[in-house]
Write an enzyme that holds these catalytic residues in place. Sequence first.
Site, PDB file in Angstrom:
ATOM      1  CB  ILE A 207      -0.909   0.051   1.249  1.00  0.00           C
ATOM      2  CG1 ILE A 207      -1.664  -1.271   1.442  1.00  0.00           C
ATOM      3  CG2 ILE A 207      -1.884   1.219   1.170  1.00  0.00           C
ATOM      4  CD1 ILE A 207      -2.315  -1.389   2.807  1.00  0.00           C
ATOM      5  CG  HIS A 208       3.137   2.902  -3.073  1.00  0.00           C
ATOM      6  ND1 HIS A 208       2.839   1.779  -3.802  1.00  0.00           N
ATOM      7  CD2 HIS A 208       3.450   3.849  -3.979  1.00  0.00           C
ATOM      8  CE1 HIS A 208       2.981   2.026  -5.078  1.00  0.00           C
ATOM      9  NE2 HIS A 208       3.344   3.286  -5.232  1.00  0.00           N
ATOM     10  NE  ARG A 209       0.027   3.852  -7.710  1.00  0.00           N
ATOM     11  CZ  ARG A 209       0.566   4.287  -8.827  1.00  0.00           C
ATOM     12  NH1 ARG A 209       0.706   5.577  -9.023  1.00  0.00           N
ATOM     13  NH2 ARG A 209       0.989   3.454  -9.747  1.00  0.00           N
ATOM     14  NE  ARG A 242       3.549   9.087   0.271  1.00  0.00           N
ATOM     15  CZ  ARG A 242       3.732   8.336  -0.801  1.00  0.00           C
ATOM     16  NH1 ARG A 242       3.002   7.237  -0.956  1.00  0.00           N
ATOM     17  NH2 ARG A 242       4.604   8.665  -1.716  1.00  0.00           N
ATOM     18  CG  ASP A 281      -1.619   1.178  -3.286  1.00  0.00           C
ATOM     19  OD1 ASP A 281      -0.448   0.767  -3.387  1.00  0.00           O
ATOM     20  OD2 ASP A 281      -1.994   1.963  -2.387  1.00  0.00           O
TER      21      ASP A 281
END
Length: 360
Positions: A207-209, A242, A281
């Site tokens: 998950i990073h978007r 992030r 993602d």
Amino acid sequence: MKILTVIGARPQFVKAAAVSRKIKEQSTLSEIIVHTGQHYDENMSEVFFREMDIPKPNFNLQINNSSHGAMTGKMIEGLEEIMLREKPDTILIYGDTNSTLAGAIAASKIHIPIAHVEAGLRSFNMRMPEEVNRILADRLSSYLFCPTQQAISNLKNEGYDNIPSKIIFSGDVMFDAALYYTDKSKETSKILSRLNIAAGEFILTTIHRAENTDSIENLQSIFKALRILAKDSTIVLPLHPRTSKFIQNHQIDTSNIIIIEPVGYFDMLQLIQNAHLVITDSGGLQKEAYFFQKPCITTREQTEWVELVDNGYNILTGADADKIIAGYNTMKGKSISLDKNLYGQGNAAEGIAKFLADVK
């Protein structure tokens, strides 16, 4: 012929590893590599250069941890200075990051031809920073290396037949890299034993978007689904810095999920190859799941890799927990075929290098 390559983020390191290796084989080409510093820590950058034998960058701008505008502006300034000094014949850019856009803008202002690897991709979501970057980079480029036929159709639909640029179907350089490095990753990666997980018994998740990491509602919903799925299958989540920061700040429940720091390319290859399903993602991981014949669930509303969805190899769920769970029940155990050669034959990098060598 002097090529100046601009990279800055981990997907670009993988792509550059494939193309730079083939550039070396062309006696008429020399390459200068500029690392913008967009991904800068050990797990996000240095491990890729070390593992994949990517030539050490000639320049590192060390520009990171800023807003989109500030980061891109600083990159343009730094890249322009290097381009004026080195006087390359062609600028080589990859993908859709701020580094990609900065390289395109800097080169276009001083009239250096631009070659864009992974051109023509569209998610048709202008709220994605990556969509803005890739559209602008394409428009400024002279040579558009398209990984799929859909990418070529996108450019033609946008009127590129009337724009002075050359569209080339290259295939996907990430497919080249996956094929080339798989055996080496098997020899060197100990990630499965380190995590004490068995092949075929876990879900690989990333998950990073920004659309997910900047939304507490989306992250809570995704992790709700993951906690439920963890009752059926082990979930391994290499966590982007992030995302990690956001989770800590908002105290999101991550119980029963194996969370690890970002991993190098070889460890990631082994995680993909030995997972039974992928939830992500990431654009790149959607393809890599396909390369290793793993069903994929994408926690986005759109994807630039539409051929995966059209062929039933990938399903879009957004961040909706119920849709993610339903998607899992649909995709679990699904058979994935490589018969259609959606991303070429694994020789994209060779074709790109030969094309650049022949440019007059």
